[in-house]
Write an enzyme that holds these catalytic residues in place. Sequence first.
Site, mmCIF file in Angstrom:
data_model
loop_
_atom_site.group_PDB
_atom_site.id
_atom_site.type_symbol
_atom_site.label_atom_id
_atom_site.label_comp_id
_atom_site.label_asym_id
_atom_site.label_seq_id
_atom_site.Cartn_x
_atom_site.Cartn_y
_atom_site.Cartn_z
ATOM 1 N N LYS A 190 2.833 -15.468 2.097
ATOM 2 C CA LYS A 190 3.034 -16.130 0.806
ATOM 3 C C LYS A 190 4.535 -16.420 0.701
ATOM 4 O O LYS A 190 5.223 -15.984 -0.237
ATOM 5 C CB LYS A 190 2.530 -15.207 -0.317
ATOM 6 C CG LYS A 190 2.484 -15.849 -1.683
ATOM 7 C CD LYS A 190 1.366 -16.883 -1.851
ATOM 8 C CE LYS A 190 1.466 -17.567 -3.212
ATOM 9 N NZ LYS A 190 0.555 -18.725 -3.328
ATOM 10 N N TYR A 245 0.829 -1.212 0.000
ATOM 11 C CA TYR A 245 0.000 0.000 0.000
ATOM 12 C C TYR A 245 0.858 1.255 0.000
ATOM 13 O O TYR A 245 0.501 2.265 -0.602
ATOM 14 C CB TYR A 245 -0.910 0.041 1.241
ATOM 15 C CG TYR A 245 -2.243 -0.627 1.067
ATOM 16 C CD1 TYR A 245 -2.329 -1.981 0.758
ATOM 17 C CD2 TYR A 245 -3.420 0.089 1.228
ATOM 18 C CE1 TYR A 245 -3.557 -2.602 0.616
ATOM 19 C CE2 TYR A 245 -4.650 -0.527 1.088
ATOM 20 C CZ TYR A 245 -4.716 -1.867 0.782
ATOM 21 O OH TYR A 245 -5.937 -2.471 0.647
ATOM 22 N N ASP A 252 -3.372 -18.143 -0.105
ATOM 23 C CA ASP A 252 -4.381 -18.780 -0.966
ATOM 24 C C ASP A 252 -5.099 -19.891 -0.206
ATOM 25 O O ASP A 252 -6.321 -20.029 -0.255
ATOM 26 C CB ASP A 252 -3.763 -19.285 -2.281
ATOM 27 C CG ASP A 252 -2.480 -20.088 -2.093
ATOM 28 O OD1 ASP A 252 -1.944 -20.130 -0.958
ATOM 29 O OD2 ASP A 252 -2.003 -20.679 -3.079
ATOM 30 N N ASP A 259 -6.483 -7.024 3.729
ATOM 31 C CA ASP A 259 -7.592 -6.324 3.071
ATOM 32 C C ASP A 259 -8.555 -7.351 2.479
ATOM 33 O O ASP A 259 -9.769 -7.286 2.665
ATOM 34 C CB ASP A 259 -7.036 -5.410 1.971
ATOM 35 C CG ASP A 259 -8.143 -4.679 1.222
ATOM 36 O OD1 ASP A 259 -9.062 -4.170 1.887
ATOM 37 O OD2 ASP A 259 -8.083 -4.639 -0.014
ATOM 38 N N ASP A 290 -12.321 -8.926 4.210
ATOM 39 C CA ASP A 290 -13.600 -8.825 3.493
ATOM 40 C C ASP A 290 -14.250 -10.202 3.348
ATOM 41 O O ASP A 290 -15.464 -10.348 3.493
ATOM 42 C CB ASP A 290 -13.401 -8.228 2.088
ATOM 43 C CG ASP A 290 -13.741 -6.730 2.055
ATOM 44 O OD1 ASP A 290 -13.632 -6.085 3.113
ATOM 45 O OD2 ASP A 290 -14.099 -6.224 0.985
HETATM 46 C C1 IPM Z 1 -10.471 -1.172 3.748
HETATM 47 C C2 IPM Z 1 -10.702 -0.561 2.405
HETATM 48 C C3 IPM Z 1 -9.522 0.356 2.072
HETATM 49 C C4 IPM Z 1 -8.276 -0.500 2.019
HETATM 50 C C5 IPM Z 1 -9.676 1.149 0.773
HETATM 51 C C6 IPM Z 1 -10.982 1.907 0.751
HETATM 52 C C7 IPM Z 1 -8.526 2.069 0.531
HETATM 53 O O1 IPM Z 1 -10.881 -1.535 1.451
HETATM 54 O O2 IPM Z 1 -10.432 -0.443 4.758
HETATM 55 O O3 IPM Z 1 -10.347 -2.393 3.816
HETATM 56 O O4 IPM Z 1 -7.953 -1.071 0.979
HETATM 57 O O5 IPM Z 1 -7.612 -0.621 3.046
HETATM 58 MG MG MG Z 2 -10.916 -3.516 2.192
#
Ligand code: IPM
Ligand code: MG
Length: 368
Positions: free
Chosen positions: A195, A145, A227, A251, A255
């Site tokens: 990884k 990042y 993975d 990230d 999710d």
């Molecule tokens: C998160 C989001 C952010 C990230 C984006 C919006 C920059 O997806 O907080 O997980 O990638 O960290």
């Molecule tokens: Mg995210």
Amino acid sequence: MSRTHRIAVLAGDGIGPEVMSESLRVLDAVEARSGFATERTEALVGGAAIDDGGHPLPEATVNACEASDAILFGSVGGPKWESLPPDIQPERGALLPLRKHFGLFANLRPGVCLPSLTHASPVKNELIPNGFDVLCVRELTGGVYFGSPKGREERDGEPVAFDTMIYKKSEIERILHVAFTAAMQRGKRLTSVDKANVLASSVLWRETATEVAASYPEVRMDHLYVDNAAMQLVRRPGSFDVMVTENLFGDILSDEMAMISGSLGMLPSASLGAKKEGTDLYFGMYEPSGGSAPDIAGQGIANPIAQILSAAMLLRYSLGEGQAADLIEAAVARTIDAGFRTGDIATGADGETKVGTKDMADAIIERL
Ligand code: IPM
Ligand code: MG
């Protein structure tokens, strides 16, 4: 009033403002019972700030955060601002600079599926008879990042673009300590995700994790390639306790975890920076794991629980008001047990009461 704390309140866009105001009502109620007060400074962020002055993270907002003990954050973004250049879009232009500016390196994202809400999970219910409770600890200020060089140029007559995944050993050590400490307070199991079969930064990650593990002999640690971790999460989510990983993997995995929990509207998160001198309290930013949900914004139907539980995490990690945090979390659990459901977690089963944002908060406040 014996204790006063300062918090910056950044409601943002979409459902942010409506769930934020409910979480502040819960805070009011809990403060009245707990003998402390919060002094709140509201500030603009994201699309709301762009509309006001052209930038998603105005200096006044950064100043308000600097003058506070913690940040309570709503959510940012929406279709209205999607065609702006990426660097001044609400998400990238506000969230990433806030993380970097305040050194918020440790992102804690609980993925909880309560036994009473397994029906809302897309995972086959026979795989999660008791729901699950995983804590994802994501490194938040390093890796690809923020690594340099990062850029785009012409090479041999065509555009190339590049990012750098880079970690200092000290960055890996400090996030591992956060993860091991969390594991000690929970089920004493930690899965480190990397990884290392491909990436040099992951080889250093794994080496360092193994070294840090020596300081936590009670915690059972294992390693998974990312993975494989993605697969195991959908196959046996109930077998994980704490998961720790670098920024980009975190990230993606967080999710996935939020999705399989089936109740994005219930998940809080904490992004922690350095400890305040001489204390066990962190400067931190607290926000729902879900986004700004523009499709349901302004209708009064969003689930406020993620925002309310984010406020509870703020009380615990940044203000040292752990008892008040316990009160909120217990009241939320009782409210769910009593059958109150916003649309995102409703099934229409007997014993459920379908409620909107405000009524859900009222039900929680009644149970404090
Ligand atoms: C998160 C989001 C952010 C990230 C984006 C919006 C920059 O997806 O907080 O997980 O990638 O960290
Ligand atoms: Mg995210």
